[in-house]
Scaffold this active site. Sequence first.
Site, PDB file in Angstrom:
ATOM      1  N   LYS A 131       0.809  -1.232   0.000  1.00 49.45           N
ATOM      2  CA  LYS A 131       0.000   0.000   0.000  1.00 49.45           C
ATOM      3  C   LYS A 131       0.840   1.280   0.000  1.00 49.45           C
ATOM      4  CE  LYS A 131      -4.124  -1.986   2.080  1.00 49.45           C
ATOM      5  NZ  LYS A 131      -5.239  -1.807   3.023  1.00 49.45           N
TER       6      LYS A 131
ATOM      7  N   ASP B  92     -10.136   2.661   2.395  1.00 48.93           N
ATOM      8  CA  ASP B  92     -10.289   1.859   3.625  1.00 48.93           C
ATOM      9  C   ASP B  92     -10.982   2.650   4.744  1.00 48.93           C
ATOM     10  OD1 ASP B  92      -9.076  -0.488   2.654  1.00 48.93           O
ATOM     11  OD2 ASP B  92      -7.076   0.218   3.179  1.00 48.93           O
TER      12      ASP B  92
END
Length: 277
Positions: free
Chosen positions: A66, A102
């Site tokens: 990420k 997220d």
Amino acid sequence: MESVYGLIGFPVGHSLSPLMHNDAFARLGIPARYHLFSVKREQVGEAIAGVRALGIAGVNVTIPHKMAVIPFLDDIDDHARRIGAVNTIVNENGRLVGYNTDGPGYVRALEEEMEVALDGKRILLIGAGGGARGIYFSLLSTAAERIDIANRTIEKAEQLVRSGEGEGRSAFFSLAEAERRVAEYDIMINTTSVGMHPKEDEQPLSLEGLRPGTIVSDIIYNPLETKWLKEAKARGARVQNGVGMLVYQGALAFEKWTGQWPDVKRMKQLVTAQLRR
Ligand code: ATR
């Protein structure tokens, strides 16, 4: 021509994302397929070059890439930049733009599934790792009154508060201190891995003194109901498991790729059924 989407991570074998996205593409009549791409650490740059060269329409990015994908992108949105992690890449006519759904996915799942408005709420976040970071920054952009952080390593909670410039609205505690304050909160969120399979007997925080009606939320979805959520339920809390966050981060990515909002209820049913197997 069919558009290609996918997930870049390592490992990716157990991902539930293909199930959600391929079903949503089919339901909405979008000619597209979502694939899993297992990418080693040293090949992240090549993988992103591949997305560009092959005209892959969009990808999700998961652990451990990420952060590593960021230098290879053309642009990154403000929220993803602030938290320093990307979980969704959109190929906008050859320009690769990074987002992070997220935290926003978590907050939207909380609001919609628990039917709660966050305005004026007192929230306790447990944990200060990667999972907590996106959620904390997203909560800071709501009208919640307090967003306190409790962590085993208290210095990490302090760092998180400072990096989010949340000093006015956030205190940081040890887990023991947070246990003494359980009754002060309207919403408590576990972002740690405590209670996750195979260590299902563990709990991040004792819930003695919990007020009935408190919302207790866990981002873990394996098991579907952690020991912590079971205890919360027994004490009269309203509980939420991690399927909501999983589905809503996916739905927000899907919307960025296609401009369409998928049937989240159906996604949730599919994912839950798969996890029960
Ligand atoms: P992630 O990116 O998944 O959040 P992480 O960055 O390793 O993973 O963070 C894990 C979180 O779970 C941290 O808040 C960690 O606490 P520390 O900062 O003290 O390490 C917390 N955690 C993990 N195992 C724990 C345990 N046995 N008891 C309490 N907290 C734990």
